[in-house]
Every structure is written in C-alpha cells, then in structure tokens.
Design an enzyme around this catalytic site. Structure first.
Site, mmCIF file in Angstrom:
data_model
loop_
_atom_site.group_PDB
_atom_site.id
_atom_site.type_symbol
_atom_site.label_atom_id
_atom_site.label_comp_id
_atom_site.label_asym_id
_atom_site.label_seq_id
_atom_site.Cartn_x
_atom_site.Cartn_y
_atom_site.Cartn_z
ATOM 1 N N ASN A 115 32.521 53.117 25.625
ATOM 2 C CA ASN A 115 32.492 54.536 26.021
ATOM 3 C C ASN A 115 32.709 54.732 27.516
ATOM 4 O O ASN A 115 33.219 55.776 27.937
ATOM 5 C CB ASN A 115 31.129 55.112 25.599
ATOM 6 C CG ASN A 115 30.820 56.415 26.310
ATOM 7 O OD1 ASN A 115 31.343 57.469 25.949
ATOM 8 N ND2 ASN A 115 29.982 56.370 27.339
ATOM 9 N N SER A 147 24.101 55.666 29.991
ATOM 10 C CA SER A 147 22.987 56.294 30.706
ATOM 11 C C SER A 147 23.042 57.815 30.708
ATOM 12 O O SER A 147 22.085 58.474 31.096
ATOM 13 C CB SER A 147 22.931 55.773 32.141
ATOM 14 O OG SER A 147 24.122 56.122 32.808
ATOM 15 N N ARG A 148 24.184 58.376 30.322
ATOM 16 C CA ARG A 148 24.271 59.852 30.289
ATOM 17 C C ARG A 148 25.414 60.293 29.373
ATOM 18 O O ARG A 148 26.165 59.459 28.836
ATOM 19 C CB ARG A 148 24.490 60.397 31.700
ATOM 20 C CG ARG A 148 25.813 59.962 32.295
ATOM 21 C CD ARG A 148 25.974 60.448 33.711
ATOM 22 N NE ARG A 148 27.378 60.509 34.061
ATOM 23 C CZ ARG A 148 27.838 60.626 35.292
ATOM 24 N NH1 ARG A 148 27.016 60.683 36.298
ATOM 25 N NH2 ARG A 148 29.139 60.692 35.523
ATOM 26 N N GLY A 183 28.331 52.620 29.440
ATOM 27 C CA GLY A 183 28.170 53.942 30.052
ATOM 28 C C GLY A 183 27.179 54.770 29.262
ATOM 29 O O GLY A 183 27.373 55.956 29.025
ATOM 30 N N TYR A 190 44.998 59.538 33.790
ATOM 31 C CA TYR A 190 43.889 59.509 32.817
ATOM 32 C C TYR A 190 44.460 59.477 31.392
ATOM 33 O O TYR A 190 44.009 58.694 30.552
ATOM 34 C CB TYR A 190 43.013 60.744 33.029
ATOM 35 C CG TYR A 190 41.847 60.878 32.074
ATOM 36 C CD1 TYR A 190 40.726 60.067 32.189
ATOM 37 C CD2 TYR A 190 41.855 61.851 31.061
ATOM 38 C CE1 TYR A 190 39.641 60.200 31.315
ATOM 39 C CE2 TYR A 190 40.784 61.991 30.191
ATOM 40 C CZ TYR A 190 39.676 61.165 30.320
ATOM 41 O OH TYR A 190 38.611 61.310 29.456
ATOM 42 N N LYS A 243 43.894 56.743 28.299
ATOM 43 C CA LYS A 243 43.304 57.115 27.007
ATOM 44 C C LYS A 243 44.299 56.908 25.862
ATOM 45 O O LYS A 243 43.918 56.598 24.732
ATOM 46 C CB LYS A 243 42.790 58.558 27.068
ATOM 47 C CG LYS A 243 41.609 58.722 28.015
ATOM 48 C CD LYS A 243 40.423 57.863 27.573
ATOM 49 C CE LYS A 243 39.232 57.956 28.476
ATOM 50 N NZ LYS A 243 38.080 57.170 27.992
ATOM 51 N N ILE A 248 34.182 68.362 26.133
ATOM 52 C CA ILE A 248 32.756 68.176 25.835
ATOM 53 C C ILE A 248 31.943 68.460 27.102
ATOM 54 O O ILE A 248 32.300 67.991 28.191
ATOM 55 C CB ILE A 248 32.485 66.720 25.360
ATOM 56 C CG1 ILE A 248 33.462 66.314 24.228
ATOM 57 C CG2 ILE A 248 31.025 66.544 24.927
ATOM 58 C CD1 ILE A 248 33.407 67.139 22.965
#
Ligand code: NAD
Length: 248
Positions: A91, A15-16, A13, A156, A160, A189
């Site tokens: 990530n 790319s951003r 992940g 979620y 995690k 974030i």
C-alpha cells in the site's frame, strides 16, 4: 465470511489512511497484522494499540520500501518469526504532482523507487514463504489515475499503471502455487494524500464521480479484505476498482 483467523498480514504504509484502515479491517477478522511505517513510528504504534485494545493482534515494523534490501530483510524476518506470511498489502505510496514540462528526474526517481520498486520488493520477499506454503495473497494498491491518467499526474500515473502490469504478470507466475495477486484501484479517497488538494480541484473531481462523493479508507479496506479472504480464492490478476464510478 472473510475470516482471517490465524493468518499473518503485512501492510506497508499502515500507519495512516488506507493502510491503517486495511490493518484494522484485517485484524478485526482475526489476522495478526504487521503495521509497517517509514516515518511516524508513533502513528503506527497507535494503530497497533487500537487493534490490540479491541482484542486483535498487531505489531509494528519500520522499514523504507524504497530500500529493497532492508525491505526484503524485514519481510523475511517477519515470515520467519511467525512461521508464515499469508497476506501482503503493498500500500505504501507517495504522490508528487506537476505538469510534464516541470517534471524533475529526481521526482520521477523518488516516485518509482517507492511506488514501483518498493511494491516489487515487497511482493518478491512475500512470494518466497507463500510459494512454500502453497497459499498466499498479494494485493497492490494502484489508483484510478493509473487507469485514466490525469493532468499534472503523469509520473504518478506511470507508477500506478506499472502496478497493474506487475499484478497481471505475478498473478500468472504464481498461480500454480496457489498465490493470488490482485490490485485495488481506489478513486478519490479522503486521506492525508488528498487533503492538500485545493477546493477548485476537489470540486472538479467531485463533478466526475457518479456517486457524487469522495470515498473512505474503510471502503478501500473492505475491498482489500475481500481479496485477502478465502472467499476470493478464485480471483487473481484482477483490478478491483473502488472509485464511485469515476472510471468504469
Ligand atoms: P497516505 O499518504 O495517508 O499514506 C501513504 C502511506 O505510505 C503513509 O503511511 C506513508 O508513510 C507510507 N509511505 C510512503 N513512503 C513510504 C516508504 N518509502 N516506505 C514505507 N512507507 C511509506 O495516503 P493514502 O491515501 O492512504 O495512500 C495509500 C495508497 O493508496 C498509496 O499507494 C496511494 O497512492 C494510493 N491511493 C490513494 C488514493 C487517495 O485518493 N487517497 C487514491 C488512489 C490510490
């Protein structure tokens, strides 16, 4: 300090957001970074081009971490091509929020496939070359939500929190091979993942952050860089919180 010259790092992940920041931070310290993406090849290419323009080394690799077979094959191929794999940053992650009563099994499945099974597939494939080389760094990107829970984020949070148990177990399993395994637990974030939050939610979250601001992807990347470095050789099985004091 924190030099990564000659090392090969895969960032899923990448790319951003946090992944892209990790890729750029590690490349700046000399690593050859492999920027993984699942959609948005263009964005991954942009990250790699930015790195190369600054004199760094980067390539892109498309695979869906939720597809364990494809993921393991891709990671094996990268390690073979470079003759090594030093750093694996698991990530890639998704968030699907909703109250428990509205939680659908298919959403739960999607979350676990990406956030847990995906991260495990990456770690499993990475440990093979790392064990042989008797050195390596595996970094999972967990979340403050996995530690403290949150209304509307049961599923979620479960994924995690699972990463924390996984981190501690794999750390024990591969310590004898000098492979360290740690997790980062970011707080709130500023990335695409949090852009969707409404103002009321943002205001509520900010009230609960002692440093009274959201964090940046760069601040999370700095933690990943430390854990990837030689300087963190004696750190394993730990959770490094980058959360502005939101959970202590
Ligand atoms: P983001 O949505 O910008 O980035 C997530 C990246 O993962 C994207 O590039 C996406 O394409 C990739 N991805 C998703 N599914 C994938 C798959 N199946 N295969 C490969 N790549 C896949 O969000 P971000 O904030 O940069 O999140 C990065 C990580 O940090 C996630 O694991 C997230 O859960 C975690 N995190 C984020 C925050 C935050 O506040 N932003 C807080 C705590 C933890």
């Amino acid at each position: 300090m924190f030099k990564l010259d000659g090392k090969v790092a895969i960032i899923t992940g990448g790319s951003r957001g946090i992944g892209a920041a990790c890729a750029e931070a590690m490349a700046e310290q000399g690593a050859h970074v492999v920027v993984n993406y699942v959609r948005g090849e263009d964005k991954a290419r942009e990250v790699a081009e930015r790195i190369i323009a600054k004199g760094g080394k980067a390539e892109i690799a498309g695979f869906d971490v939720a597809d364990s077979e494809a993921t393991e094959k891709a990671i094996e191929g990268i390690a073979k091509k470079h003759g090594r794999l030093d750093i694996m940053v698991a990530n890639a992650g998704i968030a699907i929020d909703g109250l428990l009563l509205r939680l659908k099994d298919e959403d739960l499945q999607k979350l676990f496939d990406t956030n847990v099974r995906g991260a495990l597939a990456c770690a499993r494939a990475a440990t093979r070359p790392m064990m042989k080389a008797r050195t390596g760094r595996i970094i999972f990107v967990s979340s403050v939500i996995g530690e403290m829970g949150n209304v509307g984020q049961t599923a979620y949070a479960a994924t995690k929190a699972a990463l924390l148990g996984i981190t501690k177990s794999i750390a024990r399993e591969y310590a004898s091979r000098n492979v360290t395994v740690n997790a980062i637990a970011p707080g709130f974030i500023e990335t695409d993942m949090t852009h969707g939050m409404n103002d009321a939610m943002k205001e509520y979250v900010l009230k609960n952050i002692p440093l009274a601001r959201v964090g940046t992807a760069k601040e999370v990347a700095a933690a990943a860089l430390y854990l990837a470095s030689d300087e963190a050789a004696y750190v394993t099985g730990q959770v490094l919180r980058v959360n502005g004091g939101m959970y202590v």
